[in-house]
Design an enzyme around this catalytic site. Structure first.
Site, PDB file in Angstrom:
ATOM      1  N   LYS A 218      29.622  80.643  49.726  1.00 25.08           N
ATOM      2  CA  LYS A 218      28.732  81.822  48.985  1.00 25.08           C
ATOM      3  C   LYS A 218      28.317  82.011  50.368  1.00 25.08           C
ATOM      4  O   LYS A 218      27.493  80.731  50.598  1.00 25.08           O
ATOM      5  CB  LYS A 218      29.065  81.232  47.588  1.00 25.08           C
ATOM      6  CG  LYS A 218      28.636  82.601  46.704  1.00 25.08           C
ATOM      7  CD  LYS A 218      28.542  82.231  45.850  1.00 25.08           C
ATOM      8  CE  LYS A 218      27.180  83.144  44.313  1.00 25.08           C
ATOM      9  NZ  LYS A 218      28.076  83.027  43.013  1.00 25.08           N
TER      10      LYS A 218
ATOM     11  N   SER B  47      29.940  85.395  40.050  1.00 26.13           N
ATOM     12  CA  SER B  47      29.082  86.733  41.439  1.00 26.13           C
ATOM     13  C   SER B  47      30.050  86.041  42.119  1.00 26.13           C
ATOM     14  O   SER B  47      29.171  86.258  43.802  1.00 26.13           O
ATOM     15  CB  SER B  47      27.069  86.054  41.241  1.00 26.13           C
ATOM     16  OG  SER B  47      27.506  84.525  41.011  1.00 26.13           O
TER      17      SER B  47
ATOM     18  N   SER C  89      30.218  82.342  37.078  1.00 29.27           N
ATOM     19  CA  SER C  89      30.564  83.039  37.649  1.00 29.27           C
ATOM     20  C   SER C  89      30.885  82.348  39.245  1.00 29.27           C
ATOM     21  O   SER C  89      31.458  82.909  40.125  1.00 29.27           O
ATOM     22  CB  SER C  89      29.414  83.435  38.940  1.00 29.27           C
ATOM     23  OG  SER C  89      28.350  83.987  38.099  1.00 29.27           O
TER      24      SER C  89
END
EC number: 6.3.5.7
Length: 486
Positions: A77, A152, A176
């Site tokens: 990420k 997210s 997330s």
């Protein structure tokens, strides 16, 4: 040839037996990414040259037969800093920033022979639950490219579900990792707060953020948690507790295990088809010998309100460092220092990030601190106490990961409240610092439904034990989106 349908254990055997080289495997992974990326948009940057160089170096030294992850590719990420690789947290304000150091987890990946093959898309600064708040491009759901992938950690989930990579890292502040894992039909774990170092994670809300693994199966998830866990002197919130082998209970039966079913997790706002799938999953665990009983978590209904006060307040403080001076985006045509700050932040931050900074600044202001921030902290304690009371009698808590399956892209962009409520069931876990996993548990209208299992602090092993027992006796994890086979 694609190897995306093989587990890391199977890939490891091929590598050890020299049936495939790390370089060949990396090239195959790059081909998988290239084939799917136009439809999915999971990656912000693919580090092809660096990955091939690392793979060749691994081949030159030889695969370590004792390290199951050696020579395997992973996506990371884009809020986890990686030395020499642009890291933006999907924000315009960090465009072009190349970190001079690695996050602790990035070092741990390298030490375990994992090859970082690229940086994954996300909601800007991890603020969002749909993947649409990326300042660069929205990621698409692996199962239906007209649906949101969740957020997210949108790219982290979609890249694994679509067959681009076998493993990824995400971060979880209010759901997330678990929410996009549920929307994409894969396994995603938020570890106990402090289990994994946050050093080098671009901070959103420091008392809630936690890095965790996303994978196709439970065992692979545990194997990746083995890699990234452990105390770190660079992170003052890192816990100096022993790290077990998280795979140790996988395969053990769950007879007599007590599982709690909170009635609040099946109330208003929960889609009937989701509820049906999760209650069926609970019945399945009963057939495997678990004892499932209804309980109450009375203060969980305040979780969303508490979370958005605390998280936004911490974000307004954490994001003060992005000022247009030291690094990142700097506005042009400025009149003075104040103008530089205002223009750089107004132009560099997206609307959702600005909304949360303003909400947080308001909550911390002199007239609101006691009324909002302090009160939220008190209610957070009540939520923690609710969990503690249930865990006096039960081993795990079970419920849906999300109230609904994935929704249409664009459907909630102008309705932040409905977007926030999508994290209704995941937020309390972060507020209490507990570990929680989402695993595939069915489908609703052709879209994946995730089951959430919540454990006691530092008891990820029991979560994996029950998750693996469910996985081994169902076929949901074997189902793949059409794009996986392309």
């Amino acid at each position: 040839m694609s190897y995306n349908n093989k587990s890391i254990k199977e890939l490891h055997e091929l590598l050890v037996n020299k049936e495939i080289s790390a370089l060949e495997l990396t090239k195959a992974t790059l081909s998988d990414i290239q084939a799917r990326e136009p439809q999915i948009d999971a990656f912000l940057k693919v580090t092809e040259e660096k990955a091939l160089k690392e793979a060749a170096a691994i081949d030159a030294r030889g695969i370590n037969p004792d390290v199951v992850t050696d020579g395997i590719s992973i996506g990371v990420k884009d809020n986890i800093v990686t030395e020499g690789i642009e890291t933006t947290a999907a924000s315009k304000i960090l465009g072009g920033w190349i970190p001079p150091y690695n996050a602790t987890v990035a070092n741990k990946l390298s030490q375990s022979g994992l090859i970082t093959i690229g940086k994954l898309n996300m909601d800007e600064f991890a603020m969002g639950g749909s993947g649409e708040n990326s300042s660069i491009k929205p990621t698409k759901n692996a199962w239906d490219q007209t649906k949101v992938p969740g957020g997210s950690s949108s790219g982290s989930a979609a890249s694994v579900a679509s067959g681009e990579v076998r493993l990824s890292l995400g971060s979880d502040t209010g759901g997330s990792i678990r929410q996009p894992a549920a929307f994409n039909g894969i396994v995603g774990l938020k570890p106990t707060y402090g289990r994994v170092s946050r050093f080098g994670l671009i901070a959103f809300a420091s008392s809630l953020d936690q890095i965790g693994p996303l994978t196709p199966t439970v065992e692979e998830n545990a194997q990746l948690l083995n890699v990234i866990s452990g105390f770190d002197k660079n992170d003052s919130t890192s816990s100096n507790v022993a790290v077990p082998d998280f795979t140790s209970k996988i395969g053990q039966d769950i007879k007599g295990m007590k599982i709690a079913l909170p009635k609040e997790y099946f109330g208003e706002g929960i889609d009937e088809k989701v509820k049906e799938q999760i209650l069926a999953a609970a019945k399945h665990l009963e057939k495997l010998g678990a004892i499932v009983e209804e309980v109450s978590l009375p203060h969980s209904k305040y979780g969303v309100a508490v979370y958005y006060i605390i998280a936004s307040s911490e974000a307004s403080s954490n994001l003060q460092r992005f000022d247009g001076i030291r690094y990142g985006y700097r506005a042009q045509d400025i009149k003075n220092l104040e103008d530089l700050y205002v223009k750089s932040r107004s132009e560099g931050f997206g609307p959702e990030v600005q909304r949360r900074i303003m909400l947080g600044t308001f909550s911390l202001s002199a007239g609101s601190y006691d009324k909002h921030f302090k009160k939220a902290g008190q209610v957070r304690t009540l939520i923690i106490n609710d969990f503690a009371k249930v865990f006096e009698k039960y081993d795990l808590i079970l419920g849906p990961t999300t109230p609904t399956p994935a929704w249409d892209l664009g459907a909630r962009v102008d309705d932040p409240i409905s977007m926030y409520l999508a994290d209704l069931l995941t937020i309390p876990v972060n507020l209490a610092g507990l570990p929680g996993i989402s695993i595939p548990a069915g489908f609703a209208d052709g879209l994946p439904v995730g089951m959430q299992l919540i454990g006691k602090r530092y008891d990820e092993e029991t979560i994996y034990q029950v998750a693996a027992a469910f996985e081994a006796t169902t076929d949901f994890h074997k189902k793949q989106p059409i794009i996986f086979g392309k």
